[in-house]
Design a protein around this motif. Structure first.
Motif, mmCIF file in Angstrom:
data_model
loop_
_atom_site.group_PDB
_atom_site.id
_atom_site.type_symbol
_atom_site.label_atom_id
_atom_site.label_comp_id
_atom_site.label_asym_id
_atom_site.label_seq_id
_atom_site.Cartn_x
_atom_site.Cartn_y
_atom_site.Cartn_z
ATOM 1 N N LEU A 249 0.834 -1.200 0.000
ATOM 2 C CA LEU A 249 0.000 0.000 0.000
ATOM 3 C C LEU A 249 0.873 1.254 0.000
ATOM 4 N N LEU A 250 1.886 1.257 0.859
ATOM 5 C CA LEU A 250 2.785 2.406 0.927
ATOM 6 C C LEU A 250 3.590 2.576 -0.360
ATOM 7 N N LYS A 251 4.003 1.473 -0.979
ATOM 8 C CA LYS A 251 4.725 1.555 -2.256
ATOM 9 C C LYS A 251 3.855 2.194 -3.329
ATOM 10 N N ARG B 85 1.034 9.793 -7.992
ATOM 11 C CA ARG B 85 -0.029 8.969 -7.402
ATOM 12 C C ARG B 85 -0.544 9.599 -6.101
ATOM 13 N N LEU B 86 0.348 10.161 -5.329
ATOM 14 C CA LEU B 86 -0.060 10.833 -4.092
ATOM 15 C C LEU B 86 -0.961 12.024 -4.421
ATOM 16 N N CYS B 87 -0.613 12.757 -5.456
ATOM 17 C CA CYS B 87 -1.427 13.894 -5.898
ATOM 18 C C CYS B 87 -2.792 13.427 -6.391
ATOM 19 N N ILE B 88 -2.816 12.354 -7.159
ATOM 20 C CA ILE B 88 -4.090 11.806 -7.655
ATOM 21 C C ILE B 88 -4.982 11.406 -6.499
ATOM 22 N N VAL B 89 -4.425 10.689 -5.530
ATOM 23 C CA VAL B 89 -5.216 10.212 -4.386
ATOM 24 C C VAL B 89 -5.743 11.388 -3.577
ATOM 25 N N GLN C 202 -1.580 4.999 -16.411
ATOM 26 C CA GLN C 202 -0.629 4.057 -15.813
ATOM 27 C C GLN C 202 -0.627 4.164 -14.293
ATOM 28 N N HIS C 203 -0.649 5.382 -13.796
ATOM 29 C CA HIS C 203 -0.674 5.583 -12.343
ATOM 30 C C HIS C 203 -1.992 5.086 -11.752
ATOM 31 N N LEU C 204 -3.092 5.335 -12.432
ATOM 32 C CA LEU C 204 -4.387 4.851 -11.953
ATOM 33 C C LEU C 204 -4.427 3.321 -11.919
ATOM 34 N N GLN C 205 -3.805 2.683 -12.898
ATOM 35 C CA GLN C 205 -3.768 1.221 -12.907
ATOM 36 C C GLN C 205 -3.018 0.685 -11.698
ATOM 37 N N LYS C 206 -1.921 1.325 -11.332
ATOM 38 C CA LYS C 206 -1.180 0.899 -10.134
ATOM 39 C C LYS C 206 -2.034 1.087 -8.882
ATOM 40 N N LEU C 207 -2.760 2.195 -8.825
ATOM 41 C CA LEU C 207 -3.628 2.460 -7.673
ATOM 42 C C LEU C 207 -4.788 1.464 -7.629
ATOM 43 N N ARG C 208 -5.312 1.093 -8.779
ATOM 44 C CA ARG C 208 -6.388 0.086 -8.837
ATOM 45 C C ARG C 208 -5.865 -1.275 -8.397
ATOM 46 N N ASN C 209 -4.686 -1.652 -8.885
ATOM 47 C CA ASN C 209 -4.099 -2.939 -8.517
ATOM 48 C C ASN C 209 -3.825 -3.040 -7.019
ATOM 49 N N ALA C 210 -3.531 -1.911 -6.405
ATOM 50 C CA ALA C 210 -3.260 -1.880 -4.968
ATOM 51 C C ALA C 210 -4.542 -1.809 -4.142
ATOM 52 N N GLY C 211 -5.693 -1.705 -4.810
ATOM 53 C CA GLY C 211 -6.966 -1.633 -4.094
ATOM 54 C C GLY C 211 -7.239 -0.278 -3.476
ATOM 55 N N ILE C 212 -6.624 0.755 -4.036
ATOM 56 C CA ILE C 212 -6.791 2.101 -3.491
ATOM 57 C C ILE C 212 -7.936 2.831 -4.169
ATOM 58 N N VAL C 213 -8.051 2.700 -5.485
ATOM 59 C CA VAL C 213 -9.133 3.357 -6.217
ATOM 60 C C VAL C 213 -9.996 2.333 -6.939
ATOM 61 N N VAL C 214 -11.213 2.736 -7.207
ATOM 62 C CA VAL C 214 -12.132 1.936 -8.023
ATOM 63 C C VAL C 214 -12.637 2.822 -9.155
ATOM 64 N N ALA C 215 -13.054 2.184 -10.229
ATOM 65 C CA ALA C 215 -13.585 2.897 -11.386
ATOM 66 C C ALA C 215 -15.070 2.614 -11.509
ATOM 67 N N GLU C 216 -15.809 3.628 -11.898
ATOM 68 C CA GLU C 216 -17.254 3.495 -12.096
ATOM 69 C C GLU C 216 -17.612 4.132 -13.431
ATOM 70 N N ASP D 16 -10.344 2.883 3.182
ATOM 71 C CA ASP D 16 -10.401 3.747 4.367
ATOM 72 C C ASP D 16 -9.022 3.975 4.982
ATOM 73 N N THR D 17 -8.154 2.986 4.907
ATOM 74 C CA THR D 17 -6.803 3.134 5.446
ATOM 75 C C THR D 17 -6.057 4.231 4.699
ATOM 76 N N VAL D 18 -6.236 4.282 3.402
ATOM 77 C CA VAL D 18 -5.583 5.308 2.586
ATOM 78 C C VAL D 18 -6.087 6.693 2.973
ATOM 79 N N ILE D 19 -7.368 6.808 3.222
ATOM 80 C CA ILE D 19 -7.929 8.099 3.635
ATOM 81 C C ILE D 19 -7.245 8.573 4.907
ATOM 82 N N LYS D 20 -7.103 7.694 5.881
ATOM 83 C CA LYS D 20 -6.440 8.050 7.149
ATOM 84 C C LYS D 20 -4.976 8.407 6.928
ATOM 85 N N LEU D 21 -4.302 7.661 6.057
ATOM 86 C CA LEU D 21 -2.893 7.944 5.766
ATOM 87 C C LEU D 21 -2.722 9.322 5.139
ATOM 88 N N ILE D 22 -3.546 9.627 4.152
ATOM 89 C CA ILE D 22 -3.442 10.918 3.457
ATOM 90 C C ILE D 22 -3.747 12.061 4.431
#
Length: 95
Positions: free
Chosen positions: A14-16, A23-27, A54-68, A81-87
């Motif tokens: 998750l941290l990677k 990616r941090l800016c996107i999140v 490419q960055h979104l794909q990495k975030l999706r693979n890590a379970g950080i973002v979802v697409a709708e 939720d863990t990412v929200i707390k981290l940010i």
């Protein structure tokens, strides 16, 4: 110390995924806006669409973002939720 290496590995992955400025800016942007499409991100970040994807794909693979999908448009949002707390901890503000 404990030897629950699986939990440490999950946290490490998750941290990677977050450990890149774009990616941090996107999140952070997704947390502030709620949801967003690639075109808007590309304009805000002033980087090529392929790079954003490419960055979104990495975030999706890590379970950080979802697409709708909404018609022809795909919107991304944070689902972890863990990412929200981290940010919030990193930037010292509630999002």
């Amino acid at each position: 110390m404990d030897n629950n290496f699986k939990a440490y590995e999950e946290a490490s992955e998750l941290l990677k995924a977050l450990a890149h400025p774009v990616r941090l800016c996107i999140v952070k942007g997704l947390l502030e806006k709620g949801r967003c499409n690639v075109s808007h991100m590309q304009e805000c970040l002033d980087i090529p669409q392929s790079t954003v994807s490419q960055h979104l794909q990495k975030l999706r693979n890590a379970g950080i973002v979802v697409a709708e999908r909404s018609g022809l448009e795909i919107n991304y949002m944070i689902k972890n939720d863990t990412v929200i707390k981290l940010i919030e901890a990193i930037f010292g503000e509630e999002l």
